[in-house]
Write a protein that holds these residues in place. Structure first.
Motif, short mmCIF file in Angstrom:
data_model
loop_
_atom_site.label_atom_id
_atom_site.label_comp_id
_atom_site.label_asym_id
_atom_site.label_seq_id
_atom_site.Cartn_x
_atom_site.Cartn_y
_atom_site.Cartn_z
N ALA A 26 -9.35 -17.34 34.52
CA ALA A 26 -8.22 -16.81 33.76
C ALA A 26 -8.32 -17.23 32.29
O ALA A 26 -8.04 -16.44 31.39
N VAL A 27 -8.73 -18.47 32.05
CA VAL A 27 -8.92 -18.95 30.67
C VAL A 27 -10.02 -18.13 30.00
O VAL A 27 -9.86 -17.65 28.86
N GLU A 28 -11.14 -17.98 30.69
CA GLU A 28 -12.29 -17.26 30.12
C GLU A 28 -11.92 -15.82 29.78
O GLU A 28 -12.20 -15.33 28.68
N GLU A 29 -11.25 -15.14 30.71
CA GLU A 29 -10.91 -13.74 30.48
C GLU A 29 -9.92 -13.58 29.32
O GLU A 29 -10.02 -12.64 28.52
N THR A 30 -8.99 -14.51 29.20
CA THR A 30 -8.00 -14.41 28.13
C THR A 30 -8.62 -14.72 26.78
O THR A 30 -8.29 -14.07 25.77
N LEU A 31 -9.53 -15.67 26.74
CA LEU A 31 -10.24 -15.94 25.49
C LEU A 31 -11.11 -14.75 25.09
O LEU A 31 -11.21 -14.43 23.90
N ARG A 32 -11.70 -14.09 26.05
CA ARG A 32 -12.49 -12.89 25.74
C ARG A 32 -11.59 -11.81 25.13
O ARG A 32 -11.98 -11.12 24.17
#
Length: 286
Positions: free
Chosen positions: A232-238
Motif C-alpha cells: 500500500a505504501v509503495e503503490e501510494t508513493l508511485r
C-alpha cells in the motif's frame, strides 16, 4: 484502574482528533479500555491538536537554506531541496522527487512497512529519493544505517537533529507517515506548512487532516492509503510520483496545503467552547 475510573466519572473525555475518538472505541486502538470508551461515547470529544505557526514558518525559519511562502515557493523549495540533498549526501537531482520522514523509529510509525516499500521502489528503478531522520528502537536504527550503504538514493540520519528535521520538511517534495496508529500527528501539518505533500495512512488525525487528491482533485492536499502493508505504501508513493510529473497540478496541490490553517487557534476555540458548555448551569445540574 485509575484511568478507567477517571473516564467513567468525568464530565467529558477528549482525544486529540475526531477520528481517534472513534478509534479508541475499538479493540484495535483502545488499549484495553475500548469497552469504557464505548460506554462513555456520549461524552467523548475529538479536538485536533495544532502547531506553532510562528515556530514552523518557512518565511522565517533560520534552519533552512531559503525562505518562501505560498505565493513564491518554487524558487525557495528548489534551493532547500538542493541543500537537503547536500546535507544527506544524496545526488543533486532537482527533478527527482524527494520523500522525507521525521519521526521516532518505533513500530507505531510504520517503519516495518516503509523500509520494504523503499527498497522495492529502488529495485524497480523508479526515480525517487528518500531522506529519513529519527531515533528509537536499536533494530530499526541498524536497519536504516544498513540502507545507507545499499543505494545512493536512500539516506538516513539516526539521532535527534532539529536543524536537519527542518531541512527535511522544507527540502522534501513529499512527507511520508505510514503509521500503525496516530492519535493526531503533527508531522503532516508541518509538512503542509512547508509545501511538502503528505503521503499518509488514513488513521487518527492523519485521516482528519489529509484529503486524498485522487478522490477529491479540488480539495485534496495529499495522498491516503488504508491497508497497513508495504504494498500500500509503495503503490501510494508511485501515485504521488506520477502526479509530481504534472507540475501544474503538483504546484496547485502544494498551494492548497500551504494555505490551510493548522494553528492552535481553531483547537483553542474548540476547547474553550467545550469548557464553557461544561461550566454552564445546565451542565452542572445534569
Amino acid at each position: 484502574n485509575w484511568l478507567r475510573e477517571g473516564i467513567y466519572r468525568s464530565d467529558a473525555v477528549t482525544t486529540v482528533s475526531p477520528t481517534y475518538a472513534e478509534e479508541v472505541q475499538m479493540p484495535e486502538f483502545g488499549a484495553g479500555l475500548d469497552d469504557v470508551m464505548r460506554d462513555c461515547k456520549h461524552k467523548l470529544v475529538g479536538i485536533l491538536n495544532g502547531i506553532d505557526t510562528e515556530l514552523f514558518n518557512p518565511e522565517t525559519d533560520a534552519f533552512i537554506a531559503a525562505h518562501y511562502n505560498q505565493a513564491d515557493f518554487e524558487v525557495g523549495k528548489t534551493r532547500c531541496k538542493a541543500d537537503l540533498q547536500a546535507a544527506m549526501d544524496l545526488p543533486q537531482e532537482p527533478d527527482v522527487p524527494l520523500v522525507g520522514f521525521v519521526g521516532r523509529l518505533v513500530d507505531q510509525k510504520g517503519l516495518d512497512i516503509l523500509l520494504p516499500a523503499m527498497e522495492a521502489l529502488e529495485s524497480a528503478g523508479l526515480p525517487i529519493q528518500f531522506a529519513l531522520l529519527g531515533t528509537g528502537e536499536p533494530a530499526m536504527e541498524e536497519a536504516l544505517k544498513a540502507l545507507n550503504s545499499k543505494t545512493r538514493r536512500i539516506r538516513s540520519y539516526v539521532g535527534f537533529n532539529t536543524a536537519l528535521a527542518m531541512k527535511i520538511y522544507a527540502g522534501s517534495d513529499m512527507f511520508v507517515m505510514p503509521s500503525a496508529y496516530e492519535p493526531c500527528g503533527l508531522g503532516q501539518m508541518i509538512a503542509l506548512r512547508y509545501g511538502s505533500v503528505p503521503v499518509v495512512r488514513a488513521v487518527g488525525g492523519l485521516a482528519d487532516t489529509i484529503v486524498d487528491v485522487r478522490s477529491n482533485p479540488t480539495r485534496g492536499n495529499g495522498f491516503l492509503f488504508g491497508e497497513y502493508d508495504s504494498q500500500a505504501v509503495e503503490e501510494t508513493l508511485r501515485a504521488a510520483v506520477a502526479l509530481y510529473g504534472k507540475s501544474e497540478q503538483w504546484h496547485e496541490l502544494i498551494r492548497r496545503g500551504m494555505a490551510e490553517d493548522h494553528s492552535w487557534r481553531p483547537s483553542a476555540l474548540a476547547y474553550e467552547e467545550l469548557y464553557t458548555r461544561l461550566g454552564s448551569p445546565a451542565a452542572t445540574s445534569h
